[in-house]
Design a protein around this motif. Structure first.
Motif, PDB file in Angstrom:
ATOM      1  N   ILE A  66       0.840  -1.200   0.000  1.00 55.53           N
ATOM      2  CA  ILE A  66       0.000   0.000   0.000  1.00 55.53           C
ATOM      3  C   ILE A  66       0.876   1.252   0.000  1.00 55.53           C
ATOM      4  CG2 ILE A  66      -1.699   1.322   1.315  1.00 55.53           C
ATOM      5  CD1 ILE A  66      -2.797  -1.349   2.359  1.00 55.53           C
ATOM      6  N   ALA A  67       1.999   1.200   0.727  1.00 54.98           N
ATOM      7  CA  ALA A  67       2.906   2.346   0.820  1.00 54.98           C
ATOM      8  C   ALA A  67       3.727   2.546  -0.445  1.00 54.98           C
ATOM      9  CB  ALA A  67       3.835   2.176   2.013  1.00 54.98           C
ATOM     10  N   GLY A  68       3.706   1.566  -1.354  1.00 51.81           N
ATOM     11  CA  GLY A  68       4.488   1.678  -2.575  1.00 51.81           C
ATOM     12  C   GLY A  68       5.929   1.228  -2.418  1.00 51.81           C
ATOM     13  N   LEU A  69       6.244   0.568  -1.308  1.00 53.47           N
ATOM     14  CA  LEU A  69       7.603   0.085  -1.082  1.00 53.47           C
ATOM     15  C   LEU A  69       7.857  -1.229  -1.806  1.00 53.47           C
ATOM     16  CD1 LEU A  69       7.835   0.822   2.757  1.00 53.47           C
ATOM     17  CD2 LEU A  69       8.574   2.263   0.842  1.00 53.47           C
ATOM     18  N   LEU A  70       6.797  -1.935  -2.155  1.00 51.97           N
ATOM     19  CA  LEU A  70       6.859  -3.157  -2.948  1.00 51.97           C
ATOM     20  C   LEU A  70       5.875  -3.042  -4.100  1.00 51.97           C
ATOM     21  CD1 LEU A  70       6.816  -5.855  -0.079  1.00 51.97           C
ATOM     22  CD2 LEU A  70       8.815  -5.115  -1.396  1.00 51.97           C
ATOM     23  N   THR A  71       6.084  -3.853  -5.135  1.00 50.94           N
ATOM     24  CA  THR A  71       5.198  -3.846  -6.299  1.00 50.94           C
ATOM     25  C   THR A  71       4.503  -5.204  -6.424  1.00 50.94           C
ATOM     26  OG1 THR A  71       6.657  -2.324  -7.471  1.00 50.94           O
ATOM     27  CG2 THR A  71       5.053  -3.518  -8.796  1.00 50.94           C
ATOM     28  N   PRO A  72       3.176  -5.228  -6.464  1.00 53.49           N
ATOM     29  CA  PRO A  72       2.467  -6.508  -6.539  1.00 53.49           C
ATOM     30  C   PRO A  72       2.551  -7.141  -7.933  1.00 53.49           C
ATOM     31  CG  PRO A  72       0.908  -4.718  -6.715  1.00 53.49           C
ATOM     32  CD  PRO A  72       2.238  -4.082  -6.439  1.00 53.49           C
ATOM     33  N   GLN A  73       2.331  -8.449  -7.989  1.00 49.74           N
ATOM     34  CA  GLN A  73       2.250  -9.115  -9.283  1.00 49.74           C
ATOM     35  C   GLN A  73       0.909  -8.842  -9.965  1.00 49.74           C
ATOM     36  OE1 GLN A  73       3.947 -10.910  -6.640  1.00 49.74           O
ATOM     37  NE2 GLN A  73       5.761 -10.185  -7.712  1.00 49.74           N
ATOM     38  N   SER A  74      -0.125  -8.620  -9.166  1.00 51.35           N
ATOM     39  CA  SER A  74      -1.444  -8.318  -9.731  1.00 51.35           C
ATOM     40  C   SER A  74      -2.283  -7.607  -8.687  1.00 51.35           C
ATOM     41  CB  SER A  74      -2.156  -9.603 -10.189  1.00 51.35           C
ATOM     42  OG  SER A  74      -2.388 -10.468  -9.089  1.00 51.35           O
TER      43      SER A  74
END
Length: 238
Positions: A66-74
């Motif tokens: 949610i914070a944008g520190l990781l990027t989801p696969q979908s």
């Protein structure tokens, strides 16, 4: 390729009554271990919600996404308003030598006048009851005071949505409850929205509602007392 994760405003269709909208979010580590599996949740605007789960359940990973520190696969993440995060260890985000300087540092990108910066810093510190410590060295603060400086930094930037990643984990019991009570009061008095990761059931006394994550999926959400009773019953079965 990972899908893009938009950070949205009301203009793109996010209901104004919702501050955070997560839909079908999936994330796996490079090892292949799945941390989140089609997870969805919605945080009402102007409310204080908690995110519960055992170690390894995916709650901190969800917060990082949610914070944008990781990027989801979908999946997608929509945020209504400016977003800030307070980490478990405040030393990770306090970078200047004094309280006032640290909060002012977060305002550099806004290109404010010196008087505007002073006003923002003073107002933010007053909101967390630290106005008298504006010149105090960061190293001289207690753990609870450091967390409140981190919160003041978000307030000074006029953030509307704040994420908290187990902010009481390093505090003594009295400071833990003082901090969660202060955040509740800030949410109610300033119209903020907060999503707070915890595993401490006593902190549920202060929130509007809670989510429960197990094995990377949202399995329940609702009133704090009902969530507490469910968790206590589950623990009692072991």
């Amino acid at each position: 390729m990972p899908e893009s994760v938009p950070l949205s405003s009301p203009a793109n269709g996010l209901p104004s009554a919702t501050a955070i909208e997560v839909k079908d979010l999936s994330f796996a580590w490079t090892s292949g271990k799945i941390a989140l599996d089609r997870c969805s949740l919605s945080v009402p605007r102007g409310e204080f919600w908690m995110l519960l789960g055992t170690n390894g359940s995916g709650k901190s990973t969800l917060l990082s996404l949610i914070a944008g520190l990781l990027t989801p696969q979908s999946g997608t993440i929509d945020i209504h308003g400016g977003l800030g995060i307070v980490f478990q260890n405040p030393d990770c985000q306090l970078v200047m030598p004094t309280v006032g300087a640290d909060i002012a540092f977060g305002l550099v990108a806004e290109k404010l006048t010196p008087s505007q910066v002073r006003h923002r810093v003073t107002e933010a510190l007053s909101a967390v009851n630290l106005a008298d410590l504006i010149r105090r060295p960061i190293y001289a603060l207690s753990g609870g005071q450091k967390q409140r400086v981190a919160i003041a930094g978000a307030i000074a930037r006029q953030i509307e949505v704040i994420l908290f990643d187990e902010p009481t984990a390093l505090l003594d019991p009295d400071a833990q409850l003082d901090l969660v009570a202060q955040v509740r009061d800030l949410v109610k008095s300033r119209g903020l929205t907060a999503l707070w990761v915890t595993h401490r059931l006593e902190e549920l006394d202060y929130c509007d509602g809670a989510f429960l994550i197990e094995h990377g999926q949202l399995v329940d959400r609702g009133e704090p007392e009902r969530m507490r009773q469910r968790l206590m019953k589950e623990v009692g079965n072991y």
